[in-house]
Motif scaffolding. Structure first.
Motif, PDB file in Angstrom:
ATOM      1  N   GLY A  43     -12.699  43.815  -5.285  1.00 46.75           N
ATOM      2  CA  GLY A  43     -13.353  43.481  -6.568  1.00 46.75           C
ATOM      3  C   GLY A  43     -12.561  44.120  -7.775  1.00 46.75           C
ATOM      4  N   LEU A  44     -11.378  44.574  -7.647  1.00 47.65           N
ATOM      5  CA  LEU A  44     -10.924  45.135  -8.894  1.00 47.65           C
ATOM      6  C   LEU A  44      -9.652  44.217  -9.312  1.00 47.65           C
ATOM      7  CD1 LEU A  44     -10.293  49.182  -7.613  1.00 47.65           C
ATOM      8  CD2 LEU A  44     -12.040  48.002  -9.501  1.00 47.65           C
ATOM      9  N   GLY A  45      -9.205  43.184  -8.761  1.00 49.25           N
ATOM     10  CA  GLY A  45      -8.029  42.706  -9.163  1.00 49.25           C
ATOM     11  C   GLY A  45      -8.470  41.763 -10.511  1.00 49.25           C
ATOM     12  N   LEU A  46      -9.541  41.110 -10.611  1.00 47.24           N
ATOM     13  CA  LEU A  46      -9.719  40.386 -11.799  1.00 47.24           C
ATOM     14  C   LEU A  46     -10.116  41.365 -13.011  1.00 47.24           C
ATOM     15  CD1 LEU A  46     -11.848  37.362 -10.547  1.00 47.24           C
ATOM     16  CD2 LEU A  46      -9.474  37.494 -11.320  1.00 47.24           C
ATOM     17  N   THR A  47     -10.646  42.459 -12.781  1.00 47.99           N
ATOM     18  CA  THR A  47     -10.968  43.636 -13.793  1.00 47.99           C
ATOM     19  C   THR A  47      -9.535  43.867 -14.293  1.00 47.99           C
ATOM     20  OG1 THR A  47     -12.710  44.287 -12.838  1.00 47.99           O
ATOM     21  CG2 THR A  47     -12.076  45.661 -14.466  1.00 47.99           C
ATOM     22  N   ILE A  48      -8.468  44.335 -13.595  1.00 45.02           N
ATOM     23  CA  ILE A  48      -7.382  44.845 -13.833  1.00 45.02           C
ATOM     24  C   ILE A  48      -6.519  43.863 -14.691  1.00 45.02           C
ATOM     25  CG2 ILE A  48      -4.919  45.501 -13.084  1.00 45.02           C
ATOM     26  CD1 ILE A  48      -6.338  47.260 -10.870  1.00 45.02           C
ATOM     27  N   THR A  49      -6.708  42.577 -13.982  1.00 46.97           N
ATOM     28  CA  THR A  49      -5.971  41.304 -14.789  1.00 46.97           C
ATOM     29  C   THR A  49      -6.612  41.244 -16.213  1.00 46.97           C
ATOM     30  OG1 THR A  49      -5.809  40.196 -12.787  1.00 46.97           O
ATOM     31  CG2 THR A  49      -5.971  38.763 -14.823  1.00 46.97           C
ATOM     32  N   GLU A 108      -5.524  42.034 -22.204  1.00 47.06           N
ATOM     33  CA  GLU A 108      -6.130  42.413 -23.329  1.00 47.06           C
ATOM     34  C   GLU A 108      -5.071  43.315 -23.914  1.00 47.06           C
ATOM     35  OE1 GLU A 108     -11.075  41.902 -22.567  1.00 47.06           O
ATOM     36  OE2 GLU A 108      -9.939  43.701 -22.262  1.00 47.06           O
ATOM     37  N   GLN A 109      -4.407  44.090 -23.264  1.00 43.31           N
ATOM     38  CA  GLN A 109      -3.445  45.233 -23.715  1.00 43.31           C
ATOM     39  C   GLN A 109      -2.178  44.429 -24.380  1.00 43.31           C
ATOM     40  OE1 GLN A 109      -2.123  48.416 -21.496  1.00 43.31           O
ATOM     41  NE2 GLN A 109      -3.864  49.569 -21.369  1.00 43.31           N
ATOM     42  N   MET A 110      -1.932  43.112 -23.986  1.00 48.23           N
ATOM     43  CA  MET A 110      -0.949  42.368 -24.413  1.00 48.23           C
ATOM     44  C   MET A 110      -1.509  41.486 -25.220  1.00 48.23           C
ATOM     45  SD  MET A 110       1.633  41.718 -21.290  1.00 48.23           S
ATOM     46  CE  MET A 110       0.380  41.027 -20.043  1.00 48.23           C
ATOM     47  N   ASN A 111      -2.571  41.529 -25.908  1.00 45.86           N
ATOM     48  CA  ASN A 111      -3.125  40.784 -27.236  1.00 45.86           C
ATOM     49  C   ASN A 111      -3.682  39.339 -26.682  1.00 45.86           C
ATOM     50  OD1 ASN A 111      -2.854  43.075 -28.928  1.00 45.86           O
ATOM     51  ND2 ASN A 111      -0.546  42.358 -29.082  1.00 45.86           N
ATOM     52  N   GLY A 112      -3.988  39.234 -25.122  1.00 47.13           N
ATOM     53  CA  GLY A 112      -4.388  37.976 -24.746  1.00 47.13           C
ATOM     54  C   GLY A 112      -5.744  37.781 -24.568  1.00 47.13           C
ATOM     55  N   PHE A 135      -8.423  29.729 -13.706  1.00 48.72           N
ATOM     56  CA  PHE A 135      -8.387  30.966 -14.800  1.00 48.72           C
ATOM     57  C   PHE A 135      -7.250  30.663 -15.738  1.00 48.72           C
ATOM     58  CE2 PHE A 135     -10.459  32.637 -11.038  1.00 48.72           C
ATOM     59  CZ  PHE A 135     -11.335  33.648 -11.666  1.00 48.72           C
ATOM     60  N   THR A 136      -7.532  30.776 -16.943  1.00 40.55           N
ATOM     61  CA  THR A 136      -6.501  30.521 -17.695  1.00 40.55           C
ATOM     62  C   THR A 136      -6.117  31.830 -18.787  1.00 40.55           C
ATOM     63  OG1 THR A 136      -7.097  28.301 -17.840  1.00 40.55           O
ATOM     64  CG2 THR A 136      -5.824  29.222 -19.874  1.00 40.55           C
ATOM     65  N   VAL A 137      -4.985  32.228 -18.876  1.00 38.40           N
ATOM     66  CA  VAL A 137      -4.659  33.553 -19.463  1.00 38.40           C
ATOM     67  C   VAL A 137      -3.779  32.991 -20.553  1.00 38.40           C
ATOM     68  CG1 VAL A 137      -4.671  35.290 -17.903  1.00 38.40           C
ATOM     69  CG2 VAL A 137      -2.797  33.952 -18.044  1.00 38.40           C
ATOM     70  N   ALA A 138      -4.067  33.295 -21.863  1.00 39.31           N
ATOM     71  CA  ALA A 138      -3.445  32.862 -23.147  1.00 39.31           C
ATOM     72  C   ALA A 138      -3.019  33.991 -24.039  1.00 39.31           C
ATOM     73  CB  ALA A 138      -4.262  32.040 -24.060  1.00 39.31           C
ATOM     74  N   PHE A 139      -1.484  33.887 -24.503  1.00 42.76           N
ATOM     75  CA  PHE A 139      -0.773  34.885 -24.959  1.00 42.76           C
ATOM     76  C   PHE A 139      -0.061  34.279 -26.415  1.00 42.76           C
ATOM     77  CE2 PHE A 139      -0.768  36.344 -20.738  1.00 42.76           C
ATOM     78  CZ  PHE A 139      -1.210  37.635 -20.864  1.00 42.76           C
ATOM     79  N   PRO A 140       0.076  35.142 -27.410  1.00 35.51           N
ATOM     80  CA  PRO A 140       0.468  34.586 -28.784  1.00 35.51           C
ATOM     81  C   PRO A 140       2.196  34.224 -28.302  1.00 35.51           C
ATOM     82  CG  PRO A 140      -0.462  36.859 -29.204  1.00 35.51           C
ATOM     83  CD  PRO A 140      -0.582  36.552 -27.706  1.00 35.51           C
ATOM     84  N   ARG A 141       2.513  33.005 -28.934  1.00 30.47           N
ATOM     85  CA  ARG A 141       3.631  32.527 -28.656  1.00 30.47           C
ATOM     86  C   ARG A 141       4.735  33.204 -29.529  1.00 30.47           C
ATOM     87  NH1 ARG A 141       5.535  26.168 -28.916  1.00 30.47           N
ATOM     88  NH2 ARG A 141       7.538  26.462 -28.443  1.00 30.47           N
ATOM     89  N   ILE A 142       6.040  33.281 -29.189  1.00 24.56           N
ATOM     90  CA  ILE A 142       7.217  33.701 -30.036  1.00 24.56           C
ATOM     91  C   ILE A 142       7.962  32.317 -30.246  1.00 24.56           C
ATOM     92  CG2 ILE A 142       9.140  34.984 -30.252  1.00 24.56           C
ATOM     93  CD1 ILE A 142       8.189  37.148 -28.940  1.00 24.56           C
ATOM     94  N   ASN A 143       8.059  32.077 -31.721  1.00 22.87           N
ATOM     95  CA  ASN A 143       8.913  30.869 -31.958  1.00 22.87           C
ATOM     96  C   ASN A 143      10.217  31.154 -32.413  1.00 22.87           C
ATOM     97  OD1 ASN A 143       6.818  28.651 -31.421  1.00 22.87           O
ATOM     98  ND2 ASN A 143       6.011  29.901 -33.089  1.00 22.87           N
ATOM     99  N   PHE A 144      11.257  30.559 -31.621  1.00 27.90           N
ATOM    100  CA  PHE A 144      12.669  31.040 -31.691  1.00 27.90           C
ATOM    101  C   PHE A 144      13.266  29.504 -32.078  1.00 27.90           C
ATOM    102  CE2 PHE A 144      11.696  34.663 -29.919  1.00 27.90           C
ATOM    103  CZ  PHE A 144      12.322  35.722 -30.627  1.00 27.90           C
TER     104      PHE A 144
END
Length: 311
Positions: free
Chosen positions: A273-279, A284-288, A302-311
């Protein structure tokens, strides 16, 4: 002159009378506010102070006091929810630790009482003890990881990460498990590089947790999907299956500490019961952000989203 003086005196007296009446009226209002406020606080009531005053200043004060009462009530509600969560967490921790420890003690007693046990059986029991002890260590490490995440003691160094590579290595890590279950795997990863700012170790754990969750609870659907896509500003990882899913009344709770679906306490669906909490905390620590959409036996994603870096 005398008449004019009399008018002035009358006006002064009238002003004093009006001021006295206003003072008494304000005093009654302030007394009401004092008594009502004490009553609301003592009963932990959700009532609010009535805005009955004609004084703009007093009405403004009453409005501010009502806002404070609302903030106080929200704080009490959060505290009560936290206390309930902590009680449930302690009960779940006890349950999750008790089971493997009980098995270990049972096997040890068997070994101690049966001095004539055959070597093969003894080796089998020792192997079971080793595995169950490993489960306890893994569970305790998971509790420790979550405690560090929630205390803020653990900082994640962020750098440029190629999201496609993260997806490939994580799905490959589950290749044997998926093959053994004869699960169809649908992988959608773009050929062109997709960069984001993140932490490799944390991303591996996020995807590993979500893939493990999909395999554990979605196996009945016979298919598992991993999709990576992006728009101008965001990178998305989507892990989906067609299994038993998560009903609507559970979907807002699955990220809570030690929350498990009812049948996850059965051996087939055993989980801490901890896997999704840690996820969620790592995301959130990576601003997602992380989200869930589920329709049983149709699609659970389940969808996780993070800021993209454009190069």
């Amino acid at each position: 002159m005398t008449a004019a003086l009399g008018v002035v005196i009358c006006l002064l007296l009238l002003g004093l009378v009006m001021q006295y009446r206003k003072s008494r009226h304000d005093s009654r209002q302030l007394k009401y506010i004092h008594e009502k406020l004490n009553d609301i606080i003592s009963r932990n009531s959700q009532e609010r102070l009535l805005l009955f005053s004609t004084s703009p200043e007093l009405r403004l004060l009453l409005t501010d006091m009502n806002r404070l009462l609302e903030i106080n009530h929200e704080g009490i509600a959060r505290r009560n929810k936290l206390e309930k969560s902590m009680r449930q967490m302690l009960a779940n921790i006890s349950h999750d630790l008790k089971n493997p420890l009980t098995v270990v003690l049972g096997y040890i007693e068997t070994l101690l009482q049966d001095g004539d046990m055959e070597a093969e059986e003894r080796e089998r029991l020792l192997g079971m003890i080793h595995r169950k002890a490993g489960e306890v260590i893994t569970l305790m490490n998971t509790f420790f990881d979550l405690a560090k995440l929630e205390s803020g003691d653990r900082e994640l160094p962020l750098s440029r990460v190629e999201a496609g590579e993260v997806c490939r290595r994580n799905i490959l890590a589950f290749y044997d498990t998926l093959s053994a279950k004869e699960t169809e795997v649908v992988i959608e990863i773009p050929d062109e590089p997709c960069y984001m700012r993140g932490n490799d170790e944390a991303l591996d754990r996020i995807l590993s947790n979500l893939l493990s969750n999909a395999i554990m609870y979605g196996a009945s659907g016979g298919v598992l999907g991993l999709k990576l896509y992006n728009d101008k500003n965001t990178v998305y990882f989507e892990i989906w299956d067609r299994g038993k899913g998560i009903s609507a009344d559970h979907q807002d709770k699955v990220f809570e500490r030690l929350y498990t679906l009812e049948d996850s306490r059965n051996r087939v669906y055993q989980g801490s019961g901890l896997g999704l909490t840690i996820t969620k905390r790592l995301t959130e620590q990576m601003n997602g952000t992380i989200s869930l959409v589920s329709k049983p036996f149709v699609r659970t994603a389940f969808t996780v989203a993070f800021p993209r870096i454009n190069f």
